[in-house]
Design a protein around this motif. Structure first.
Motif, short mmCIF file in Angstrom:
data_model
loop_
_atom_site.label_atom_id
_atom_site.label_comp_id
_atom_site.label_asym_id
_atom_site.label_seq_id
_atom_site.Cartn_x
_atom_site.Cartn_y
_atom_site.Cartn_z
N LEU A 1 0.30 4.57 -1.21
CA LEU A 1 0.81 5.36 -2.38
C LEU A 1 1.58 4.24 -2.91
O LEU A 1 2.54 4.89 -4.24
CB LEU A 1 2.22 6.38 -2.06
N GLU A 2 1.49 2.83 -3.15
CA GLU A 2 2.46 1.67 -3.88
C GLU A 2 2.09 1.90 -4.98
O GLU A 2 0.72 1.24 -4.84
CB GLU A 2 2.48 0.85 -2.69
N GLY A 3 2.42 1.34 -6.11
CA GLY A 3 1.92 1.56 -7.57
C GLY A 3 1.40 2.68 -7.97
O GLY A 3 0.78 2.05 -8.81
N LEU A 4 1.20 3.92 -7.55
CA LEU A 4 1.23 5.09 -7.88
C LEU A 4 1.74 5.47 -9.00
O LEU A 4 1.73 6.94 -9.33
CB LEU A 4 0.26 5.57 -7.40
N GLY A 5 2.79 4.96 -8.80
CA GLY A 5 4.76 5.87 -10.01
C GLY A 5 5.10 6.98 -9.49
O GLY A 5 5.81 7.36 -9.56
N ALA A 6 4.93 6.93 -8.00
CA ALA A 6 5.68 8.50 -7.02
C ALA A 6 6.49 7.13 -6.41
O ALA A 6 6.65 6.53 -5.69
CB ALA A 6 4.45 9.20 -6.68
N LYS A 7 7.70 8.58 -6.26
CA LYS A 7 8.91 8.22 -5.41
C LYS A 7 7.84 8.59 -3.91
O LYS A 7 7.45 9.30 -3.60
CB LYS A 7 10.24 8.57 -6.05
N VAL A 8 8.47 7.44 -3.05
CA VAL A 8 8.64 8.36 -1.27
C VAL A 8 9.09 7.96 -1.09
O VAL A 8 10.76 7.55 -0.94
CB VAL A 8 7.49 6.74 -1.05
N THR A 9 10.06 9.28 0.00
CA THR A 9 10.78 9.68 0.34
C THR A 9 10.35 9.46 2.09
O THR A 9 8.88 10.57 1.90
CB THR A 9 12.28 10.26 0.05
N GLN A 10 11.27 10.19 3.03
CA GLN A 10 10.93 10.51 4.49
C GLN A 10 11.86 11.54 5.12
O GLN A 10 13.55 11.12 4.05
CB GLN A 10 10.68 9.68 5.38
N LEU A 11 11.51 12.22 5.80
CA LEU A 11 12.20 13.25 6.51
C LEU A 11 13.75 12.40 7.05
O LEU A 11 13.72 11.45 7.31
CB LEU A 11 12.19 13.87 7.53
N ALA A 12 15.20 13.17 7.00
CA ALA A 12 15.99 12.02 6.85
C ALA A 12 15.70 12.13 8.87
O ALA A 12 15.59 13.39 9.50
CB ALA A 12 17.49 13.00 7.25
N HIS A 13 16.20 10.85 9.91
CA HIS A 13 16.38 11.08 10.90
C HIS A 13 17.89 10.83 11.32
O HIS A 13 19.16 10.49 11.03
CB HIS A 13 15.91 10.33 11.33
N LEU B 1 -8.32 10.81 8.49
CA LEU B 1 -7.04 11.47 7.60
C LEU B 1 -6.94 11.34 5.86
O LEU B 1 -8.37 10.53 5.44
CB LEU B 1 -5.91 10.47 7.62
N SER B 2 -6.35 11.90 5.27
CA SER B 2 -6.88 12.39 3.81
C SER B 2 -6.45 11.25 3.37
O SER B 2 -6.10 11.90 2.05
CB SER B 2 -7.13 13.48 3.82
N ILE B 3 -6.60 10.23 3.22
CA ILE B 3 -5.24 9.59 2.41
C ILE B 3 -5.98 9.28 1.57
O ILE B 3 -5.53 9.45 0.02
CB ILE B 3 -4.84 7.93 3.69
N ALA B 4 -7.39 8.89 1.26
CA ALA B 4 -8.09 8.86 0.12
C ALA B 4 -7.90 9.64 -1.21
O ALA B 4 -7.45 10.18 -2.12
CB ALA B 4 -9.32 8.30 -0.23
N GLN B 5 -7.88 11.35 -1.04
CA GLN B 5 -7.66 12.54 -1.58
C GLN B 5 -6.37 12.60 -2.11
O GLN B 5 -5.87 13.05 -3.03
CB GLN B 5 -7.88 13.61 -0.41
N LEU B 6 -5.46 12.10 -0.50
CA LEU B 6 -3.87 11.74 -1.26
C LEU B 6 -3.48 10.75 -2.43
O LEU B 6 -3.20 11.48 -3.55
CB LEU B 6 -2.95 11.52 0.21
N GLN B 7 -4.62 10.05 -2.41
CA GLN B 7 -3.58 8.71 -3.41
C GLN B 7 -4.50 9.77 -5.17
O GLN B 7 -4.13 9.32 -5.60
CB GLN B 7 -4.70 7.01 -3.46
N ALA B 8 -5.78 10.48 -4.60
CA ALA B 8 -5.88 10.51 -5.78
C ALA B 8 -5.93 11.79 -6.22
O ALA B 8 -5.23 12.35 -7.59
CB ALA B 8 -7.94 11.62 -5.51
N ARG B 9 -5.05 12.42 -5.82
CA ARG B 9 -4.16 13.58 -6.24
C ARG B 9 -2.97 13.00 -6.56
O ARG B 9 -2.56 13.17 -8.17
CB ARG B 9 -3.50 14.46 -4.99
N VAL B 10 -2.23 11.86 -6.16
CA VAL B 10 -0.57 11.06 -6.52
C VAL B 10 -1.14 10.35 -8.08
O VAL B 10 -0.54 10.08 -9.08
CB VAL B 10 -0.59 10.50 -5.41
#
Lengths: 198, 198
Positions: B159-171, B120-129
């Protein structure tokens, strides 16, 4: 979403058995597998579009015209099986069930869908049966539905007096069928057409 | 049956939601409607194959690269929605529900299907964030399935420690949903996440 994609999806969604959601899934899978799915599919569609046509004699789809079945010397030229559609021809051919040749009508009579006798290749069938080589038997292989049986009766009448015996597929309990699960119509037919035990 | 046809049917039968029987129906319908269906489909597939690619930034499919969404100045560059697949991006875009940008992971973690974090493109996501423009919130929009939620948790940790708030869709209870027809899991979530009446 991109225009080209949207157009492709609209076209895929019009295919039988597919709708907007499944069209999206199809297109996405194609985009994900370009080398293994999209490009081979493109090539196969092009080949089929360029090379395939309906056989002038029987209506079968083939790269040759007349088709492989019409020109096969091992098939009995005196025996003709009439089907509504190429799909029905394929169904019989899958089981290698029939050793004669075919005639594809191109549909079934249907007042609802506006399909009349002139929309089917009945005149060509009459010409084949009256012509050369002589046909001794015409087997009507129609669906056991109202439209199929209406078409079969119409074709049988159109072939009257042309000298060929006209038969149709047997109706009855399908192989593996359980009486408890069969509809009344099938049971009634199976009972009416009962035969002495061999 | 002809080789070219057989090959085409095998390719169509591999598409999601289709099998051998529906592939035969699709191919027959295409052959019957060459000008209105087969040839437009061919042209659309060619166009899409030639013009579409995955956006280098977010993974969306578009004729432009970077894609229309990544280059849209009206979208909030500080807001990022992470989806597993382009189909999920389309689902959110259909409702014009999200005013930020996207990141397509390219799948979900699945031990069964052999999909690990490196697929998965997780490394790219980390770089973007971590990069520029600064991302303030990452919304994880995953399926409410085991695989979707496993992936969401994995991404949240990455994404922990990269400074962005992480949220998810409500269930919870879907709009229009009747409690009597909902599964236990949904009811349990809806009860656990209950909120004061507004």
């Amino acid at each position: 979403m991109d225009d080209a994609l949207q157009q492709l999806m609209a076209l895929v969604a019009r295919l039988p058995g597919l709708g907007p959601r499944s069209a999206r899934r199809v297109v996405l899978q194609l985009m994900k597998n370009r080398e293994t799915q999209l490009q081979p599919l493109l090539a196969a569609l092009q080949r089929v579009d360029a090379a395939l046509s309906a056989c002038d004699i029987c209506g079968n789809l083939d790269t040759r015209n007349p088709c492989r079945i019409c020109t096969d010397p091992k098939r009995d030229p005196a025996l003709l099986c009439v089907v509504a559609d190429v799909a029905d021809l394929w169904a019989l051919e899958r089981g290698r069930l029939f050793a004669g040749r075919y005639h594809v009508l191109g549909g079934m009579l249907s007042a609802l869908d506006g399909v009349g006798p002139d929309d089917l290749s009945i005149a060509q069938l009459q010409a084949r049966v009256a012509g050369d080589p002589p046909i001794t038997e015409v087997v009507l292989a129609m669906n056991a539905t109202l439209e199929g049986q209406t078409t079969a009766h119409f074709v049988a009448e159109a072939l009257e007096g042309l000298g060929a015996k006209v038969t149709q597929l047997a109706h009855g309990v399908p192989v593996g069928g359980e009486l408890d699960y069969l509809d009344e119509g099938t049971l009634a037919q199976a009972l009416r057409l009962r035969r002495p035990l061999a």
